[in-house]
Design an enzyme around this catalytic site. Sequence first.
Site, short mmCIF file in Angstrom:
data_model
loop_
_atom_site.label_atom_id
_atom_site.label_comp_id
_atom_site.label_asym_id
_atom_site.label_seq_id
_atom_site.Cartn_x
_atom_site.Cartn_y
_atom_site.Cartn_z
N ASP A 491 0.83 -1.20 0.00
CA ASP A 491 0.00 0.00 0.00
C ASP A 491 0.86 1.24 0.00
O ASP A 491 0.60 2.21 -0.68
CB ASP A 491 -0.92 0.00 1.23
CG ASP A 491 -0.17 -0.17 2.54
OD1 ASP A 491 0.95 -0.71 2.53
OD2 ASP A 491 -0.70 0.25 3.59
N ARG A 495 5.35 4.19 6.16
CA ARG A 495 4.88 4.13 7.54
C ARG A 495 4.90 2.67 8.04
O ARG A 495 5.37 1.78 7.33
CB ARG A 495 3.48 4.74 7.65
CG ARG A 495 2.39 3.93 6.98
CD ARG A 495 1.03 4.58 7.22
NE ARG A 495 0.00 3.87 6.52
CZ ARG A 495 -0.96 4.44 5.80
NH1 ARG A 495 -0.99 5.75 5.66
NH2 ARG A 495 -1.88 3.71 5.23
N ASP A 496 4.38 2.46 9.25
CA ASP A 496 4.48 1.13 9.86
C ASP A 496 3.43 0.18 9.27
O ASP A 496 2.65 -0.43 10.00
CB ASP A 496 4.30 1.25 11.38
CG ASP A 496 3.00 1.95 11.74
OD1 ASP A 496 2.30 2.42 10.82
OD2 ASP A 496 2.69 2.03 12.94
N GLU A 497 3.42 0.08 7.95
CA GLU A 497 2.45 -0.77 7.29
C GLU A 497 3.17 -1.54 6.17
O GLU A 497 3.57 -2.67 6.34
CB GLU A 497 1.28 0.07 6.76
CG GLU A 497 0.01 -0.72 6.79
CD GLU A 497 -1.26 0.14 6.82
OE1 GLU A 497 -2.33 -0.43 6.65
OE2 GLU A 497 -1.19 1.37 7.02
N ASP A 504 -5.62 -2.54 -3.00
CA ASP A 504 -4.74 -1.60 -3.70
C ASP A 504 -4.13 -2.29 -4.92
O ASP A 504 -4.06 -1.71 -6.01
CB ASP A 504 -3.62 -1.12 -2.77
CG ASP A 504 -4.13 -0.59 -1.43
OD1 ASP A 504 -5.04 -1.21 -0.85
OD2 ASP A 504 -3.61 0.43 -0.97
N TRP A 557 -11.40 -5.89 -2.12
CA TRP A 557 -10.07 -6.29 -1.66
C TRP A 557 -9.90 -7.78 -1.98
O TRP A 557 -9.03 -8.16 -2.77
CB TRP A 557 -9.92 -6.03 -0.15
CG TRP A 557 -9.37 -4.66 0.14
CD1 TRP A 557 -8.12 -4.37 0.56
CD2 TRP A 557 -10.05 -3.40 -0.01
NE1 TRP A 557 -7.96 -3.01 0.69
CE2 TRP A 557 -9.13 -2.39 0.35
CE3 TRP A 557 -11.32 -3.01 -0.41
CZ2 TRP A 557 -9.44 -1.04 0.32
CZ3 TRP A 557 -11.64 -1.65 -0.44
CH2 TRP A 557 -10.72 -0.69 -0.08
N GLU A 769 -1.98 8.97 -0.98
CA GLU A 769 -3.05 8.10 -0.47
C GLU A 769 -4.40 8.81 -0.49
O GLU A 769 -5.42 8.22 -0.78
CB GLU A 769 -2.71 7.71 0.98
CG GLU A 769 -3.76 6.88 1.68
CD GLU A 769 -3.30 6.42 3.05
OE1 GLU A 769 -2.45 7.09 3.65
OE2 GLU A 769 -3.78 5.36 3.49
N HIS A 790 1.33 6.17 -2.37
CA HIS A 790 0.30 5.14 -2.30
C HIS A 790 -0.22 5.00 -3.72
O HIS A 790 -0.80 5.93 -4.25
CB HIS A 790 -0.83 5.68 -1.42
CG HIS A 790 -1.25 4.80 -0.32
ND1 HIS A 790 -0.53 4.66 0.83
CD2 HIS A 790 -2.35 4.00 -0.17
CE1 HIS A 790 -1.18 3.83 1.64
NE2 HIS A 790 -2.28 3.40 1.04
C1 BGC Z 1 -3.89 0.91 3.69
C2 BGC Z 1 -4.73 0.89 2.44
C3 BGC Z 1 -5.58 -0.33 2.55
C4 BGC Z 1 -6.50 -0.04 3.68
C5 BGC Z 1 -7.66 -0.91 3.85
C6 BGC Z 1 -4.81 1.09 4.84
O1 BGC Z 1 -4.18 1.24 6.04
O2 BGC Z 1 -2.88 1.84 3.64
O3 BGC Z 1 -4.17 1.26 1.30
O4 BGC Z 1 -6.18 -0.76 1.40
O5 BGC Z 1 -5.80 0.12 4.87
O6 BGC Z 1 -8.70 -0.11 3.79
#
Ligand code: BGC
Length: 906
Positions: A491, A495-497, A504, A557, A769, A790
């Site tokens: 995504d 960041r912490d993801e 996405d 998704w 994003e 993003h």
């Molecule tokens: C991500 C998105 C992802 C979403 C789910 C977010 O935290 O960055 O791109 O699809 O969560 O809704």
Amino acid sequence: MMSFNRVKAGICLLCFFMVAEVSVSKAQKLTLYDLTSEYKQNPLGIDNQHPRLSWKIRTALKDVVQTAYEIRVANTSKELTDAKKLIWNSGKVATDQSIHVIYDGGPLASASRYYWQVRIWDNKGNVSAWSEPNFWETGFLKAEDWKAKWIQNKASAQNEPGPVPMFRKDFQLKGDIKKARLYITSLGLYEAYINGERIGEAYFTPGWTSFHKQLQYQVYDIFSELKRGYNSIGVMLGDGWYKGNISGARNLYGNEPALLAQLEVEYSNGEKDVIVSDGNWKTTMDGPISMSDIYNGESYDARKELSGWTSPNYNDAQWVKVEVNNQIPYSNLVISAAPPVTSHERIQPIRMITTPKGEKVIDFGQNLVGWVQFTVNGKGGENIQISHAEVLDKEGNFYTENLRAAKQKISYTLKGTGEETYHPHFSFQGFRYVKIEGAKEKITEDNIEAVVLHSNMRPTGTFETSNALINQLQHNIQWGQKGNFLDVPTDCPQRDERLGWTGDAQAFFNTAAYNMDVAGFFIKWLKDLKADQFASGSVPHVIPYFWEREQGGSAGWADAATIIPWDFYQAFGDRKILEDQYGSMVKWVQFMTDNSTDYLWSKGWHFGDWLFYIPNDDRDGRAAITDKYLIAQAFYAHSVQLMINAAKVLDKQEDVAKYETLLKNVKAAFVNEFVTNSGRLVSSSQTAYVLALHFDMLPENKRAQAAERLVENIKSYDNHLTTGFLGTPYLCHVLSRFGYDDVAYTLLLQETYPSWLYPVKMGATTIWERWDGLKPDGSFQSKEMNSFNHYAYGAIGDWMYKNIAGIRGIESAPAYKNFIIAPKPGGGLTKASASLETVYGKIVSSWEITGDNMQMDVEVPPNTRAQIVFPDLLTGTVKNEGGQSITDKALWVGSGKYQFTFKVKE
Ligand code: BGC
């Protein structure tokens, strides 16, 4: 007088030269290039008994179609010309198939090289010369091929971030080397060295997969690193995705890094040696890297470097013996399908700033993903800290709040022995700006650069227009792709993801497949999608999946399970991807059916049209809310449609019939639940109309008025889009399909929020994003969810290639075997030019309008056909490059370069 015989001989000689000349010139008319095995050029690891072979044809002739091929395969390139030594000869096969031809010879042996070449015949009576020999090499085809043991440093089994374990082994090679390979993988990330040289150009190996189900290994040719006599191998293991910090947790897959390495050496005299990781290796934790984490950065003390640790004669008396772990399986080991992560652009600073807070900040001018590399000189013990950020705040200060818990910080302590160069090893950062702290004066604009890292996908698409803002948008889309295609489609990269969010990825897939060769990248990821799918058939929100609780099944998704295989098939013509994913597609559709009542899917939790337009003050209800179950039902139908498509390709007639009935019922339930008698949708949002129209949810007679309602809605927002993640990818497609190209252009060219060009006007260098991540006054939309890299909204790229340049595939002839060139000039553009390197070769579509004249230039690769559709602007007749008139508004052409000129309405 010449004797009769001599005359005859002379004539014969002449004939010979004539024949020879004819066949040489005929052969030269066709050349074969870009030969691939399983999408890779001369791959070192293939773990499949039937690799698929593809080639491209180059010719100056027009209208060329392959009519037959012949492939031969042998153990050496020399043996290719010896019929008795061939392992496989396909014979002359009459077909136009030039992609994904399945090797159909005898069983392949492990760790062996196979040479192959191909020649073809065309529809003009030409035959090509045999292509240059290419090869594929097998990896380990059975688990028993692994002689190596999994080894560990027990001290590394810590829960908290700590020093990186290092492993080493000296070994002796007793003869001259003919061939040498390293087969290697790890739990955690590895970096391997032999005799002081880093092995390979890949970073973040062995990559991120669903480790317990499939763990990739890599194969390296280490011939030039090895020598007769004493040699040494050393490997460091970073925490990486295996045990580092991911999404707020650590040790997701385990907490003990481990190494598996096998070196296979063949000597000139044919003898072999195998050097394996085993109990005789030594290990230490006392090296320079005291912490290395994907999100948080790296701490490196150069004073602790162990000089010479990967070379022979190093004194490792302080090192301890490794532990062998026999519990770690071999059965999940697979060769990497994806291209490795490698380094790309090196970007120099554009300016150095002192912020209002007094921070020393360097601006690289581009939001990017990778790391910094610097070369410094100083005293031992001096420490430099570098933090990374995407943006500066309103006041111009360094801003890291949107990174949430990700520290993105490196700490480097100098050795003090002269010039020293450093970049991190097991951590990547998303940044445009870096802040320098500690011994700040050591870093100048001249000794630091940013190194861009991403999966090594070949660029395939180019796109340019006369509008600089659209060109910047295309730039931002491509940089969004680079930054987020680092082994998995993430995504965001900062960041912490940094997770493989399915929604996405599906939204962006088509755009991604225009810009770069994403085949191997998605083959790998889809394998994980299938492996991680829940037993219920639900599909996780992120792939690879690692949360304990079952979290998935969100409309738009989870549909990545059906959408990406189908779109992949369209882009690459790869039937196997449909075969491989079919079971997963079936399970996902069954999940939706199981959770439906009377074909209405009205259960479960959904993200909905994520990040749709919400004004700050919404007293009159302008927020573009779309009922989540309306969205779910539309995606349900779409997935069923894709099942029908896939079942047709795979010739599963019973399934076709079954899903056709299901689709009718799902659509009827949609109409019943969400459409009024007069054709209004219960949610009057752009996304509702876009999905209903794009997925053909409405009866034919209600579509035109639904499209009108969509346009009215856009106008009611003063010509702005209001769509989120799910509506945006299809918005302009729907407008174009229903005759509103002008509205699509108005949206594309809209410069105020929400729009694609608003971020561009705000100086974005990647896709954001949120439509308004940065407000016009320089403040931020949000602290928590505000990534500036993003790719999802970059999905407009698909519309740009298909409509502005007009390059679009035809569903029934995937991989652009047949395609359409139908540019739609508009939006005040005076020119556009795009190209796409397909599996058949390069497509070009470019056009330019000068006054009331338009010129189109088109290139159609050999072995394909294109339908050229002239724009609606056309007035009068079209002339081709030969000056001939074309009366039709559309025509089919074979391969070659074409030019068309005509008058257009001004
Ligand atoms: C991500 C998105 C992802 C979403 C789910 C977010 O935290 O960055 O791109 O699809 O969560 O809704």
